[in-house]
Design a protein around this motif. Structure first.
Motif, PDB file in Angstrom:
ATOM      1  N   MET A   1       0.832  -1.176   0.000  1.00  0.00           N
ATOM      2  CA  MET A   1       0.000   0.000   0.000  1.00  0.00           C
ATOM      3  C   MET A   1       0.882   1.247   0.000  1.00  0.00           C
ATOM      4  SD  MET A   1      -3.073   0.821   2.577  1.00  0.00           S
ATOM      5  CE  MET A   1      -2.994   2.360   3.403  1.00  0.00           C
ATOM      6  N   VAL A   2       0.527   2.215  -0.823  1.00  0.00           N
ATOM      7  CA  VAL A   2       1.283   3.456  -0.923  1.00  0.00           C
ATOM      8  C   VAL A   2       0.737   4.451   0.100  1.00  0.00           C
ATOM      9  CG1 VAL A   2       1.850   5.397  -2.420  1.00  0.00           C
ATOM     10  CG2 VAL A   2       1.721   3.088  -3.369  1.00  0.00           C
ATOM     11  N   GLU A   3       1.638   5.034   0.890  1.00  0.00           N
ATOM     12  CA  GLU A   3       1.225   5.996   1.901  1.00  0.00           C
ATOM     13  C   GLU A   3       1.140   7.386   1.283  1.00  0.00           C
ATOM     14  OE1 GLU A   3       2.164   6.793   6.525  1.00  0.00           O
ATOM     15  OE2 GLU A   3       3.849   6.316   5.243  1.00  0.00           O
ATOM     16  N   THR A   4       0.060   8.100   1.562  1.00  0.00           N
ATOM     17  CA  THR A   4      -0.138   9.444   1.045  1.00  0.00           C
ATOM     18  C   THR A   4       0.736  10.421   1.815  1.00  0.00           C
ATOM     19  OG1 THR A   4      -2.405   8.940   0.468  1.00  0.00           O
ATOM     20  CG2 THR A   4      -1.852  11.255   0.678  1.00  0.00           C
ATOM     21  N   THR A   5       1.360  11.338   1.096  1.00  0.00           N
ATOM     22  CA  THR A   5       2.153  12.381   1.735  1.00  0.00           C
ATOM     23  C   THR A   5       1.706  13.741   1.225  1.00  0.00           C
ATOM     24  OG1 THR A   5       3.891  12.283   0.061  1.00  0.00           O
ATOM     25  CG2 THR A   5       4.193  10.920   2.030  1.00  0.00           C
ATOM     26  N   VAL A   6       2.031  14.749   2.000  1.00  0.00           N
ATOM     27  CA  VAL A   6       1.763  16.132   1.631  1.00  0.00           C
ATOM     28  C   VAL A   6       3.118  16.796   1.393  1.00  0.00           C
ATOM     29  CG1 VAL A   6       0.831  18.342   2.418  1.00  0.00           C
ATOM     30  CG2 VAL A   6      -0.336  16.207   3.013  1.00  0.00           C
ATOM     31  N   GLN A   7       3.299  17.392   0.230  1.00  0.00           N
ATOM     32  CA  GLN A   7       4.536  18.094  -0.081  1.00  0.00           C
ATOM     33  C   GLN A   7       4.457  19.490   0.513  1.00  0.00           C
ATOM     34  OE1 GLN A   7       5.590  18.012  -4.211  1.00  0.00           O
ATOM     35  NE2 GLN A   7       5.099  15.870  -4.398  1.00  0.00           N
ATOM     36  N   LEU A   8       5.527  19.870   1.182  1.00  0.00           N
ATOM     37  CA  LEU A   8       5.577  21.160   1.855  1.00  0.00           C
ATOM     38  C   LEU A   8       6.752  21.983   1.337  1.00  0.00           C
ATOM     39  CD1 LEU A   8       5.110  19.725   5.439  1.00  0.00           C
ATOM     40  CD2 LEU A   8       3.343  20.751   4.010  1.00  0.00           C
ATOM     41  N   VAL A   9       6.596  23.290   1.396  1.00  0.00           N
ATOM     42  CA  VAL A   9       7.688  24.205   1.068  1.00  0.00           C
ATOM     43  C   VAL A   9       7.538  25.424   1.974  1.00  0.00           C
ATOM     44  CG1 VAL A   9       6.447  25.336  -0.830  1.00  0.00           C
ATOM     45  CG2 VAL A   9       8.937  25.410  -0.774  1.00  0.00           C
ATOM     46  N   CYS A  10       8.629  25.848   2.565  1.00  0.00           N
ATOM     47  CA  CYS A  10       8.601  27.016   3.433  1.00  0.00           C
ATOM     48  C   CYS A  10       8.521  28.278   2.568  1.00  0.00           C
ATOM     49  CB  CYS A  10       9.844  27.074   4.307  1.00  0.00           C
ATOM     50  SG  CYS A  10       9.892  28.558   5.354  1.00  0.00           S
ATOM     51  N   PRO A  11       7.563  29.160   2.846  1.00  0.00           N
ATOM     52  CA  PRO A  11       7.437  30.378   2.051  1.00  0.00           C
ATOM     53  C   PRO A  11       8.591  31.357   2.266  1.00  0.00           C
ATOM     54  CG  PRO A  11       5.717  30.275   3.739  1.00  0.00           C
ATOM     55  CD  PRO A  11       6.501  29.012   3.821  1.00  0.00           C
ATOM     56  N   GLU A  12       9.385  31.155   3.315  1.00  0.00           N
ATOM     57  CA  GLU A  12      10.491  32.078   3.584  1.00  0.00           C
ATOM     58  C   GLU A  12      11.840  31.544   3.112  1.00  0.00           C
ATOM     59  OE1 GLU A  12      10.604  34.153   7.273  1.00  0.00           O
ATOM     60  OE2 GLU A  12       8.418  34.132   7.436  1.00  0.00           O
ATOM     61  N   CYS A  13      12.200  30.325   3.520  1.00  0.00           N
ATOM     62  CA  CYS A  13      13.534  29.811   3.172  1.00  0.00           C
ATOM     63  C   CYS A  13      13.505  28.819   2.005  1.00  0.00           C
ATOM     64  CB  CYS A  13      14.198  29.167   4.389  1.00  0.00           C
ATOM     65  SG  CYS A  13      13.496  27.573   4.898  1.00  0.00           S
ATOM     66  N   VAL A  14      12.335  28.495   1.506  1.00  0.00           N
ATOM     67  CA  VAL A  14      12.066  27.576   0.391  1.00  0.00           C
ATOM     68  C   VAL A  14      12.567  26.139   0.599  1.00  0.00           C
ATOM     69  CG1 VAL A  14      11.754  29.391  -1.327  1.00  0.00           C
ATOM     70  CG2 VAL A  14      14.004  28.361  -1.069  1.00  0.00           C
ATOM     71  N   LYS A  15      12.773  25.742   1.859  1.00  0.00           N
ATOM     72  CA  LYS A  15      13.091  24.343   2.146  1.00  0.00           C
ATOM     73  C   LYS A  15      11.900  23.489   1.730  1.00  0.00           C
ATOM     74  CE  LYS A  15      13.752  21.091   5.983  1.00  0.00           C
ATOM     75  NZ  LYS A  15      14.663  20.224   5.329  1.00  0.00           N
ATOM     76  N   GLU A  16      12.153  22.355   1.104  1.00  0.00           N
ATOM     77  CA  GLU A  16      11.100  21.439   0.678  1.00  0.00           C
ATOM     78  C   GLU A  16      11.223  20.125   1.429  1.00  0.00           C
ATOM     79  OE1 GLU A  16      10.953  20.967  -3.559  1.00  0.00           O
ATOM     80  OE2 GLU A  16      11.290  23.092  -3.903  1.00  0.00           O
ATOM     81  N   TRP A  17      10.078  19.547   1.792  1.00  0.00           N
ATOM     82  CA  TRP A  17      10.038  18.241   2.440  1.00  0.00           C
ATOM     83  C   TRP A  17       8.625  17.695   2.328  1.00  0.00           C
ATOM     84  CZ3 TRP A  17       9.565  22.807   4.849  1.00  0.00           C
ATOM     85  CH2 TRP A  17       8.661  22.959   5.892  1.00  0.00           C
ATOM     86  N   GLN A  18       8.401  16.486   2.811  1.00  0.00           N
ATOM     87  CA  GLN A  18       7.069  15.896   2.782  1.00  0.00           C
ATOM     88  C   GLN A  18       6.820  15.103   4.054  1.00  0.00           C
ATOM     89  OE1 GLN A  18       6.892  13.616  -0.800  1.00  0.00           O
ATOM     90  NE2 GLN A  18       8.310  12.063  -0.099  1.00  0.00           N
ATOM     91  N   LEU A  19       5.555  15.100   4.468  1.00  0.00           N
ATOM     92  CA  LEU A  19       5.114  14.375   5.652  1.00  0.00           C
ATOM     93  C   LEU A  19       3.750  13.777   5.363  1.00  0.00           C
ATOM     94  CD1 LEU A  19       6.017  17.007   8.399  1.00  0.00           C
ATOM     95  CD2 LEU A  19       7.204  14.863   7.973  1.00  0.00           C
ATOM     96  N   THR A  20       3.343  12.822   6.171  1.00  0.00           N
ATOM     97  CA  THR A  20       1.998  12.267   6.024  1.00  0.00           C
ATOM     98  C   THR A  20       1.002  13.232   6.665  1.00  0.00           C
ATOM     99  OG1 THR A  20       2.040  11.058   8.111  1.00  0.00           O
ATOM    100  CG2 THR A  20       2.879   9.895   6.142  1.00  0.00           C
ATOM    101  N   PRO A  21      -0.248  13.236   6.221  1.00  0.00           N
ATOM    102  CA  PRO A  21      -1.257  14.110   6.829  1.00  0.00           C
ATOM    103  C   PRO A  21      -1.395  13.899   8.341  1.00  0.00           C
ATOM    104  CG  PRO A  21      -2.090  13.236   4.771  1.00  0.00           C
ATOM    105  CD  PRO A  21      -0.793  12.520   5.052  1.00  0.00           C
ATOM    106  N   ALA A  22      -1.209  12.668   8.800  1.00  0.00           N
ATOM    107  CA  ALA A  22      -1.319  12.376  10.235  1.00  0.00           C
ATOM    108  C   ALA A  22      -0.230  13.070  11.054  1.00  0.00           C
ATOM    109  CB  ALA A  22      -1.263  10.872  10.464  1.00  0.00           C
ATOM    110  N   GLU A  23       0.893  13.406  10.421  1.00  0.00           N
ATOM    111  CA  GLU A  23       1.994  14.056  11.121  1.00  0.00           C
ATOM    112  C   GLU A  23       1.844  15.583  11.185  1.00  0.00           C
ATOM    113  OE1 GLU A  23       5.992  11.761  10.253  1.00  0.00           O
ATOM    114  OE2 GLU A  23       4.882  12.086   8.377  1.00  0.00           O
TER     115      GLU A  23
END
Length: 59
Positions: A1-23
């Motif tokens: 099963m593939v776990e859904t993630t949300v892609q995130l980006v900081c509007p200030e420093c533009v760091k990108e990462w992803q986490l699950t919605p539960a996190e």
């Protein structure tokens, strides 16, 4: 099963990462960038509209 993630980006420093919605808090809660510690509503960190929808539906 593939776990859904949300892609995130900081509007200030533009760091990108992803986490699950539960996190993540709901889209209106304050969130802090783990890199630069900028504080904004969680919705402002979502990379795309699709990521925001995923957060709202599964978070």
């Amino acid at each position: 099963m593939v776990e859904t993630t949300v892609q995130l980006v900081c509007p200030e420093c533009v760091k990108e990462w992803q986490l699950t919605p539960a996190e993540l808090p709901d889209s209106t809660s304050m969130f802090h960038c783990p890199n630069c510690h900028a504080s904004r509503r969680m919705a402002e960190f979502t990379r795309t509209d699709r990521d925001l929808r995923t957060l709202k539906q599964l978070g």
